[in-house]
Enzyme design. Structure first.
Site, PDB file in Angstrom:
ATOM      1  N   GLU A   1       0.848  -1.186   0.000  1.00 41.30           N
ATOM      2  CA  GLU A   1       0.000   0.000   0.000  1.00 41.30           C
ATOM      3  C   GLU A   1       0.891   1.246   0.000  1.00 41.30           C
ATOM      4  O   GLU A   1       1.959   1.265   0.606  1.00 41.30           O
ATOM      5  CB  GLU A   1      -0.869  -0.021   1.257  1.00 41.30           C
ATOM      6  CG  GLU A   1      -1.886   1.106   1.345  1.00 41.30           C
ATOM      7  CD  GLU A   1      -2.682   1.067   2.631  1.00 41.30           C
ATOM      8  OE1 GLU A   1      -3.835   1.528   2.618  1.00 41.30           O
ATOM      9  OE2 GLU A   1      -2.151   0.567   3.656  1.00 41.30           O
TER      10      GLU A   1
ATOM     11  N   LYS B   1     -10.377   0.303  -1.590  1.00 45.22           N
ATOM     12  CA  LYS B   1     -10.391  -0.051  -0.169  1.00 45.22           C
ATOM     13  C   LYS B   1     -11.706   0.347   0.508  1.00 45.22           C
ATOM     14  O   LYS B   1     -12.136   1.494   0.427  1.00 45.22           O
ATOM     15  CB  LYS B   1      -9.209   0.635   0.520  1.00 45.22           C
ATOM     16  CG  LYS B   1      -8.984   0.232   1.974  1.00 45.22           C
ATOM     17  CD  LYS B   1      -7.745   0.946   2.503  1.00 45.22           C
ATOM     18  CE  LYS B   1      -7.434   0.580   3.942  1.00 45.22           C
ATOM     19  NZ  LYS B   1      -6.253   1.327   4.437  1.00 45.22           N
TER      20      LYS B   1
ATOM     21  N   CYS C   1      -4.630  -3.731   3.506  1.00 40.29           N
ATOM     22  CA  CYS C   1      -4.225  -3.319   4.850  1.00 40.29           C
ATOM     23  C   CYS C   1      -5.288  -3.536   5.935  1.00 40.29           C
ATOM     24  O   CYS C   1      -5.485  -4.635   6.413  1.00 40.29           O
ATOM     25  CB  CYS C   1      -3.757  -1.868   4.815  1.00 40.29           C
ATOM     26  SG  CYS C   1      -2.751  -1.398   6.271  1.00 40.29           S
TER      27      CYS C   1
END
Length: 274
Positions: free
Chosen positions: A43, A114, A157
């Site tokens: 990321e 995300k 993440c």
């Protein structure tokens, strides 16, 4: 082909885009030379700096990332994941945080924006408010069947703390879960490896987790330890805390064997929990 090498790259990205991309290419080339077929970048691989600067140059970062990923996949003949980069959002103020997977021909295979945003006040003094500059994705992450490799599910993440997302990916057929991250040093020391192994074990799937490491700017520091983990939960490779890569074999047939030995996915009583 049932087995291949997967590489989870580890970088210390900053606000210098060109320097970041040069460092990324160096690690991609090294992984390709070692025989990696699947390569994942962490990321924020192209930019990790102050949010306001990121917002000002988001369009430029996005254009450079897209061109870079297409070129790298073709040049080094790898399936390549850009693990998270800013894409200007429709509101003209914030961005999306996108992971995108490219084939060896440079064609986009899958993309994911995300969903879960990191809004946390940590005890060590750092505050994170991703929702102030990032728009949450509106679609569940995809699974893509990559010829010659396996079925790959995408995430980013903070998603790793939400097991239902990974169960959805496995329900869609994923054999391998990609979890690129810029995990904080404070939370990473206690939670990073445990969460990755949990996602691998409960879904009997490989986990490939590229990572940021070290200090980026101000007090922002990442945990490192990019990893490749097998479906039994065994850590096959760990990049430690320096720039480099965790590289290990992934074997689709091993996924099938372990799912046969430990058939917990077949034993779910989902009808009781709807």
């Amino acid at each position: 082909m049932s087995d291949f090498l997967a590489a989870a790259l580890q970088l210390t990205s900053t606000s210098d885009i060109d320097s970041n991309l040069n460092a990324a290419e160096e690690q991609i080339e090294l992984a390709a030379r070692r025989g990696a077929d699947l390569v994942g970048l962490p990321e924020n691989f192209a930019f990790l700096g102050e949010d306001q600067k990121k917002l000002k140059i988001a369009s430029s970062i996005y254009e450079k990332c897209n061109s870079f990923l297409v070129t790298m996949a073709r040049r080094y003949q790898v399936v390549l994941l850009g693990g998270g980069f800013p894409v200007p959002a429709g509101d003209g103020i914030r961005t999306l945080n996108r992971a995108e997977l490219f084939g060896k021909d440079g064609q986009s295979l899958a993309r994911y924006d995300k969903i879960h945003l990191f809004d946390v006040d940590l005890p060590e003094g750092n505050t994170y408010r991703e929702s102030e500059t990032i728009v949450s994705g509106s679609e569940s992450p995809p699974v893509v069947d990559v010829p010659g490799l396996c079925k790959i599910g995408l995430s980013i993440c903070y998603d790793v703390r939400f097991p239902e997302l990974y169960r959805d990916l496995v329900n869609k057929g994923a054999d391998l879960l990609m979890i690129p991250a810029a995990f904080t040093a404070f939370t990473g020391k206690d939670h990073w490896q445990v969460l990755l192994q949990a996602r691998a074990i409960e879904n009997t799937a490989y986990v490939v987790a590229p990572a940021q490491t070290g200090r980026h700017y101000g007090r922002r520091q990442s945990h490192g330890h990019a990893m490749v983990i097998d479906p039994w939960g065994t850590v096959l490779a760990d990049a430690g805390v320096v720039q480099g890569a965790a590289i290990a074999p992934a074997d689709k047939e091993r996924v099938e064997r372990i799912r046969g030995q430990m058939p917990s996915l077949k034993h779910r009583k989902t009808e009781l929990f709807i």
